[in-house]
Design a protein around this motif. Structure first.
Motif, PDB file in Angstrom:
ATOM      1  N   ASP A   1      42.943  47.015  37.932  1.00 32.60           N
ATOM      2  CA  ASP A   1      43.807  46.639  36.892  1.00 32.60           C
ATOM      3  C   ASP A   1      43.672  45.177  36.415  1.00 32.60           C
ATOM      4  OD1 ASP A   1      45.412  48.568  37.388  1.00 32.60           O
ATOM      5  OD2 ASP A   1      46.558  47.854  38.809  1.00 32.60           O
ATOM      6  N   ARG A   2      43.232  43.981  37.439  1.00 34.81           N
ATOM      7  CA  ARG A   2      43.166  42.746  36.997  1.00 34.81           C
ATOM      8  C   ARG A   2      41.975  42.060  37.736  1.00 34.81           C
ATOM      9  NH1 ARG A   2      46.116  45.171  33.968  1.00 34.81           N
ATOM     10  NH2 ARG A   2      47.674  44.211  32.977  1.00 34.81           N
ATOM     11  N   ALA A   3      41.381  41.068  37.475  1.00 36.84           N
ATOM     12  CA  ALA A   3      40.643  40.091  38.351  1.00 36.84           C
ATOM     13  C   ALA A   3      40.906  38.866  37.879  1.00 36.84           C
ATOM     14  CB  ALA A   3      39.317  40.629  38.456  1.00 36.84           C
ATOM     15  N   MET A   4      41.230  38.112  38.820  1.00 37.79           N
ATOM     16  CA  MET A   4      41.484  36.723  38.588  1.00 37.79           C
ATOM     17  C   MET A   4      40.886  35.578  39.429  1.00 37.79           C
ATOM     18  SD  MET A   4      45.936  36.839  38.230  1.00 37.79           S
ATOM     19  CE  MET A   4      45.895  35.650  37.142  1.00 37.79           C
ATOM     20  N   VAL A   5      40.657  34.554  38.969  1.00 43.00           N
ATOM     21  CA  VAL A   5      39.894  33.451  39.547  1.00 43.00           C
ATOM     22  C   VAL A   5      40.858  32.301  40.092  1.00 43.00           C
ATOM     23  CG1 VAL A   5      37.907  31.794  39.620  1.00 43.00           C
ATOM     24  CG2 VAL A   5      37.964  34.049  38.463  1.00 43.00           C
ATOM     25  N   ASN A   6      41.093  31.961  41.318  1.00 43.62           N
ATOM     26  CA  ASN A   6      42.061  30.818  41.493  1.00 43.62           C
ATOM     27  C   ASN A   6      41.376  29.360  41.355  1.00 43.62           C
ATOM     28  OD1 ASN A   6      40.298  30.276  43.850  1.00 43.62           O
ATOM     29  ND2 ASN A   6      41.759  30.819  45.415  1.00 43.62           N
ATOM     30  N   PRO A   7      41.977  28.179  41.346  1.00 42.50           N
ATOM     31  CA  PRO A   7      41.663  26.926  41.048  1.00 42.50           C
ATOM     32  C   PRO A   7      40.215  26.648  41.983  1.00 42.50           C
ATOM     33  CG  PRO A   7      43.803  26.875  41.248  1.00 42.50           C
ATOM     34  CD  PRO A   7      43.395  28.094  41.565  1.00 42.50           C
ATOM     35  N   GLN A   8      40.225  27.270  43.096  1.00 42.93           N
ATOM     36  CA  GLN A   8      38.907  26.849  44.085  1.00 42.93           C
ATOM     37  C   GLN A   8      37.815  27.967  43.520  1.00 42.93           C
ATOM     38  OE1 GLN A   8      42.129  27.561  45.435  1.00 42.93           O
ATOM     39  NE2 GLN A   8      42.485  25.544  45.361  1.00 42.93           N
ATOM     40  N   GLY A   9      38.021  28.875  42.558  1.00 41.02           N
ATOM     41  CA  GLY A   9      36.881  29.427  42.158  1.00 41.02           C
ATOM     42  C   GLY A   9      36.551  30.845  43.078  1.00 41.02           C
ATOM     43  N   GLN A  10      37.676  31.047  43.896  1.00 42.61           N
ATOM     44  CA  GLN A  10      37.617  32.386  44.422  1.00 42.61           C
ATOM     45  C   GLN A  10      38.124  33.666  43.627  1.00 42.61           C
ATOM     46  OE1 GLN A  10      40.106  30.882  47.753  1.00 42.61           O
ATOM     47  NE2 GLN A  10      38.427  31.339  49.127  1.00 42.61           N
ATOM     48  N   VAL A  11      37.546  34.703  43.440  1.00 48.23           N
ATOM     49  CA  VAL A  11      37.732  35.812  42.707  1.00 48.23           C
ATOM     50  C   VAL A  11      38.903  36.966  43.507  1.00 48.23           C
ATOM     51  CG1 VAL A  11      36.816  37.998  41.484  1.00 48.23           C
ATOM     52  CG2 VAL A  11      35.690  35.860  41.339  1.00 48.23           C
ATOM     53  N   PHE A  12      39.761  37.087  42.795  1.00 44.43           N
ATOM     54  CA  PHE A  12      41.054  38.075  43.416  1.00 44.43           C
ATOM     55  C   PHE A  12      40.854  39.477  42.486  1.00 44.43           C
ATOM     56  CE2 PHE A  12      41.905  34.234  45.406  1.00 44.43           C
ATOM     57  CZ  PHE A  12      42.779  34.381  46.460  1.00 44.43           C
ATOM     58  N   VAL A  13      40.888  40.438  43.281  1.00 42.24           N
ATOM     59  CA  VAL A  13      41.356  41.744  42.416  1.00 42.24           C
ATOM     60  C   VAL A  13      42.822  41.955  42.597  1.00 42.24           C
ATOM     61  CG1 VAL A  13      41.003  44.473  42.861  1.00 42.24           C
ATOM     62  CG2 VAL A  13      39.100  42.877  42.484  1.00 42.24           C
ATOM     63  N   VAL A  14      43.349  42.370  41.828  1.00 38.35           N
ATOM     64  CA  VAL A  14      44.953  42.599  41.857  1.00 38.35           C
ATOM     65  C   VAL A  14      45.294  43.846  41.419  1.00 38.35           C
ATOM     66  CG1 VAL A  14      47.203  41.670  41.034  1.00 38.35           C
ATOM     67  CG2 VAL A  14      45.209  40.126  41.126  1.00 38.35           C
ATOM     68  N   ASP A  15      45.884  44.594  42.048  1.00 42.60           N
ATOM     69  CA  ASP A  15      46.138  45.755  41.809  1.00 42.60           C
ATOM     70  C   ASP A  15      47.822  46.112  41.632  1.00 42.60           C
ATOM     71  OD1 ASP A  15      45.136  48.691  41.764  1.00 42.60           O
ATOM     72  OD2 ASP A  15      46.835  49.176  43.098  1.00 42.60           O
ATOM     73  N   ILE A  16      48.212  46.476  40.413  1.00 43.25           N
ATOM     74  CA  ILE A  16      49.618  46.336  39.943  1.00 43.25           C
ATOM     75  C   ILE A  16      50.323  47.642  40.403  1.00 43.25           C
ATOM     76  CG2 ILE A  16      51.372  46.131  38.074  1.00 43.25           C
ATOM     77  CD1 ILE A  16      48.983  44.620  36.677  1.00 43.25           C
ATOM     78  N   LYS A  17      51.319  47.695  41.173  1.00 49.14           N
ATOM     79  CA  LYS A  17      52.256  48.961  41.426  1.00 49.14           C
ATOM     80  C   LYS A  17      53.753  48.669  41.173  1.00 49.14           C
ATOM     81  CE  LYS A  17      48.906  50.696  43.471  1.00 49.14           C
ATOM     82  NZ  LYS A  17      48.326  52.364  42.771  1.00 49.14           N
TER      83      LYS A  17
END
Length: 268
Positions: free
Chosen positions: A147-163
């Motif tokens: 669904d989505r992949a985001m980067v936080n201010p610290q540069g870590q990558v988050f996969v986000v699944d929307i439900k």
């Protein structure tokens, strides 16, 4: 027989493996025999939310109302609304009333993240919004859509699944996406998150720190059963809402499959 000869696809998705594990007879009737199902309004509304939010996040449509109108029209274009299963409370009218608010809250949540220094991950110069990942799990070709992949201010990558449902996705789904993302883009995300549209919040966060062994064995077992044409009904409380139950080898009449496969007689 090969996977492609049986299912028409040369890969398995996480949802296909989960479907086979939950009830391989349902898997056979839907994905091998190809009996058409119509789903529920909850499922349709989930698709509508995903389409509308994708259009907004890609900036292809700029307002929530317009995005929602487009998504409803797109989702119902090839469906028969009268045959879509109604929920006891969450029927078509309920979803038509709630979805705009869910979508507006999603946009507020997204923009709040952006204001805190988050951003979309970029893949091949494009924002990581509804993108495919492909590789193998347990030697089995696998395909998924993140669904989505985001980067936080610290540069870590988050996969986000929307439900949009009441229950979050299993953690293993995010694990599968992470491993396939690593194979597709040579990038292993740090965390997986589940966004619950009903509460407009992240409901779960996981660190991707587990081995692939659990998923590899699961995919291997599924493809072994499918290619050897092993299908076993799993009678449970969900049978009552199963659209292919009339054709089930345990609960229905398997011979009726031939009836729906017969060509219609031409009128004189």
């Amino acid at each position: 027989m090969t996977l492609e000869l049986i299912t028409g696809k040369d890969y398995l998705s996480f949802s296909a493996v989960r479907n086979y594990a939950n009830c391989s007879e349902q898997f056979r009737l839907e994905r091998v025999v190809g009996i058409r199902t119509h789903g529920s309004w909850a499922m349709v509304a989930g698709n509508v939310f995903h389409t509308a939010s994708e259009k907004l996040d890609k900036e292809e449509i700029l307002t929530t109302q317009a995005a929602l109108e487009f998504a409803w029209a797109h989702e119902l274009r090839d469906r028969e609304p009268d045959r879509i299963r109604e929920g006891k409370r969450e029927n078509r009218a309920w979803w038509e009333e709630k979805l705009l608010g869910f979508l507006q809250e999603y946009v507020r949540w997204r923009d709040d993240r952006f204001s805190q220094g988050w951003s979309w991950l970029e893949l091949n110069g494009k924002p990581a919004v509804e993108f495919p990942v492909r590789g193998e799990l347990g030697g089995v070709p696998a395909l998924g859509y993140v669904d989505r992949a985001m980067v936080n201010p610290q540069g870590q990558v988050f996969v986000v699944d929307i439900k949009t449902g009441r229950w979050p996705a299993p953690r293993e789904q995010l694990d599968a996406y992470a491993y396939l993302m690593q194979q597709t883009y040579d990038l292993m995300p740090d965390f997986g998150q589940m966004y619950g549209a009903r509460k407009a919040e992240i409901t779960d966060t996981y660190a991707f720190d587990r081995s692939r062994e659990h998923l590899d064995s699961w995919f291997r077992a599924a493809v072994l059963g499918i290619t050897n044409e092993i299908y076993l009904p799993n009678p449970n409380q969900l049978c009552g809402s199963c659209e292919v139950q009339p054709f089930c080898s345990l609960k229905g009449d398997p011979n009726s499959i031939a009836e729906i496969s017969k060509p219609k007689k031409k009128g004189k």
